[in-house]
Write a protein that holds these residues in place. Sequence first.
Motif, PDB file in Angstrom:
ATOM      1  N   ARG A  45      42.087  40.017  38.359  1.00  0.00           N
ATOM      2  CA  ARG A  45      40.512  40.398  39.006  1.00  0.00           C
ATOM      3  C   ARG A  45      39.757  39.856  37.907  1.00  0.00           C
ATOM      4  NH1 ARG A  45      39.098  45.974  39.916  1.00  0.00           N
ATOM      5  NH2 ARG A  45      37.708  45.104  41.564  1.00  0.00           N
ATOM      6  N   ASN A  46      39.766  39.768  36.664  1.00  0.00           N
ATOM      7  CA  ASN A  46      38.976  39.292  35.653  1.00  0.00           C
ATOM      8  C   ASN A  46      39.056  37.874  35.390  1.00  0.00           C
ATOM      9  OD1 ASN A  46      37.098  41.407  34.191  1.00  0.00           O
ATOM     10  ND2 ASN A  46      39.441  42.385  34.803  1.00  0.00           N
ATOM     11  N   ALA A  51      38.172  34.213  29.606  1.00  0.00           N
ATOM     12  CA  ALA A  51      38.836  35.702  29.725  1.00  0.00           C
ATOM     13  C   ALA A  51      40.311  35.282  28.993  1.00  0.00           C
ATOM     14  CB  ALA A  51      39.250  35.725  31.306  1.00  0.00           C
ATOM     15  N   ALA A  52      40.388  36.029  28.154  1.00  0.00           N
ATOM     16  CA  ALA A  52      41.989  36.162  27.436  1.00  0.00           C
ATOM     17  C   ALA A  52      41.988  37.415  26.830  1.00  0.00           C
ATOM     18  CB  ALA A  52      41.815  34.993  26.401  1.00  0.00           C
ATOM     19  N   CYS A  53      43.237  37.580  26.161  1.00  0.00           N
ATOM     20  CA  CYS A  53      43.632  38.864  25.603  1.00  0.00           C
ATOM     21  C   CYS A  53      43.266  38.760  24.292  1.00  0.00           C
ATOM     22  CB  CYS A  53      45.142  38.808  25.698  1.00  0.00           C
ATOM     23  SG  CYS A  53      45.710  40.549  25.252  1.00  0.00           S
ATOM     24  N   ASP A  54      42.775  39.868  23.375  1.00  0.00           N
ATOM     25  CA  ASP A  54      42.481  40.058  22.265  1.00  0.00           C
ATOM     26  C   ASP A  54      43.831  40.883  21.293  1.00  0.00           C
ATOM     27  OD1 ASP A  54      42.122  42.784  22.962  1.00  0.00           O
ATOM     28  OD2 ASP A  54      40.114  42.808  22.683  1.00  0.00           O
ATOM     29  N   LEU A 158      33.224  40.906  36.443  1.00  0.00           N
ATOM     30  CA  LEU A 158      34.499  41.434  37.124  1.00  0.00           C
ATOM     31  C   LEU A 158      34.422  40.543  38.387  1.00  0.00           C
ATOM     32  CD1 LEU A 158      37.028  43.157  37.526  1.00  0.00           C
ATOM     33  CD2 LEU A 158      35.523  44.866  38.353  1.00  0.00           C
ATOM     34  N   HIS A 159      33.337  40.422  39.047  1.00  0.00           N
ATOM     35  CA  HIS A 159      33.027  39.440  40.245  1.00  0.00           C
ATOM     36  C   HIS A 159      32.580  38.106  40.076  1.00  0.00           C
ATOM     37  CE1 HIS A 159      33.925  43.645  41.877  1.00  0.00           C
ATOM     38  NE2 HIS A 159      33.019  44.157  41.207  1.00  0.00           N
ATOM     39  N   TRP A 160      32.952  37.416  39.279  1.00  0.00           N
ATOM     40  CA  TRP A 160      32.288  36.184  38.663  1.00  0.00           C
ATOM     41  C   TRP A 160      32.448  35.099  40.118  1.00  0.00           C
ATOM     42  CZ3 TRP A 160      30.512  35.340  34.031  1.00  0.00           C
ATOM     43  CH2 TRP A 160      30.097  33.796  33.749  1.00  0.00           C
ATOM     44  N   ASP A 161      31.283  34.327  40.198  1.00  0.00           N
ATOM     45  CA  ASP A 161      31.012  33.764  41.003  1.00  0.00           C
ATOM     46  C   ASP A 161      31.284  32.266  40.823  1.00  0.00           C
ATOM     47  OD1 ASP A 161      30.141  32.052  43.277  1.00  0.00           O
ATOM     48  OD2 ASP A 161      28.118  32.764  43.308  1.00  0.00           O
ATOM     49  N   PHE A 332      26.159  40.155  34.389  1.00  0.00           N
ATOM     50  CA  PHE A 332      26.147  41.562  33.833  1.00  0.00           C
ATOM     51  C   PHE A 332      27.712  41.596  32.977  1.00  0.00           C
ATOM     52  CE2 PHE A 332      23.088  42.437  36.723  1.00  0.00           C
ATOM     53  CZ  PHE A 332      22.211  43.094  36.327  1.00  0.00           C
ATOM     54  N   ALA A 333      27.665  41.545  31.689  1.00  0.00           N
ATOM     55  CA  ALA A 333      28.888  41.904  30.992  1.00  0.00           C
ATOM     56  C   ALA A 333      28.831  43.441  30.339  1.00  0.00           C
ATOM     57  CB  ALA A 333      28.784  41.028  29.764  1.00  0.00           C
ATOM     58  N   THR A 334      28.807  44.285  31.168  1.00  0.00           N
ATOM     59  CA  THR A 334      28.339  45.636  30.936  1.00  0.00           C
ATOM     60  C   THR A 334      29.610  46.800  31.096  1.00  0.00           C
ATOM     61  OG1 THR A 334      27.476  45.776  33.072  1.00  0.00           O
ATOM     62  CG2 THR A 334      25.787  45.423  31.174  1.00  0.00           C
TER      63      THR A 334
END
Length: 483
Positions: A45-46, A51-54, A158-161, A332-334
């Motif tokens: 979804r992300n 986007a990657a793991c930390d 989460l809903h990237w266009d 929004f990165a909230t």
Amino acid sequence: MDHHPIVIVGAGFGGIGLGAKLRQAGITDFTILERTEDLGGTWSRNTYPGAACDVPSVLYCYSFAPNPAWSHKYASQGEILDYLRDVAEKFDVTGHMRFGTEVESAVFDETTSTWQIRTNHGEMTADVLVTAVGAFTEASIPQLPGMDTFGGSMFHTLHWDHDHDMSGERVAVIGTGATAIQVIPAISDVADEVVVFQRTPAWIVPRLDRSITLAEKTLYSLLPLTQRLMRTGWYAAIESFGLPGFTNTAFRHPFEALGRLQLARQVSDPELRSKLTPDYMIGCKRAIFSDKYYPALCRDDVTVVTEGISEIREHSIVDGAGVEHAVDTIVFATGFTATPRVGDGIKGIDGRSVNDVYRDRPQSYLGVATAGFPNMFTILGRFGAAGNQSAVFMIEGQIDYIVSGIKKLRQRGITRFDLRHEVQDAFVDEVHRRSQHGTWLQGGCASYYTNGSGENSGLYPNWSFEYRHRTRNFDLDNYEVVS
């Protein structure tokens, strides 16, 4: 009405891992319900840029399914999703999944000792219900004055266009948490201008990402022990973050020195450096690994705003100082809501929902069981996640506990089990007692680590290896049972 002995809600790391271990134990009568059209949970979804793991890849995977072919020290979203697909296929879990099936409610029936489950595709019953939906499933979007008047594009990470082209645009990013710190460097090369609205600066420590060489991959494949040793080393390094987190705030100083060094060496402008300097202890909020974030903020076409947001207009955002910033797109990165949506519809024997017991002072036992919810397990429930360790490591402990429980319950012909309230109360008291002396509560900030009363809202305040010991076997004496 369909009946399923075991229903698992969610096909992310928790659901896939549990399915794999159930099959290894010879238990195949389970069904996994996934509301989206793909497995992977968070990692399907992300899909925002960057986007990657930390957590290092060697540790962010199942111990029973190592991957010698990771391409980087820190895996990207797509690579993690591919890994989960491979695991699901290897352990024959995919055939147990029902995609596009959302659980709308699940109510425990005391007469039949079964869960009555309603989905968007009809109703079913289950002897055992396992919720594996994770903690971060629903986007949290602040309601800001004037949002409905904005004339440009606006969406949450989460809903990237992906159809939206930011080339040449003025983009506002609201938020500076873990997601924003990955997004901002990724879009700064594309957008004409980026305006970052920061409420609280994050502690940033070096990431030191790199490609995994062919020689390393070959070694890991031919001699798996070498990869296990690397995994153990990273496990120990990350576990040490628990020293300031839940042991004593005095242990924070070496970690803060590392963060200050990263800031000093990457940000030369004293005014910007001042804006980016946290005024709370490291670990009070989640510390973030990044080598790209500070350099992105130092660009001439990136602006950091710390005065808050007064209102949103048709083509701009006005900050708290009255300065108007022209923008074409708002990101929004909230973060995410504190409680999963499905939790409102899952109700136990007293009519209370899962979210009811999570509000205020959350209740659970090891994050895997909750009194008043018979025949139910949870993966990554409250106090089942660690602030100082890979979530996958904790998930594996919960999977072991659940598989052990299902085997033991079946061997003894037990049809109903419910956690004893006194066991839960003792555990919750232990959690809050152990949380008192670390940076989670004493660090001088507000975060999702704490609830409205300033108490631990859901992290396990002890060493993860101790947690794995506690979850190795299902402790039947802690439950009221009916055969």
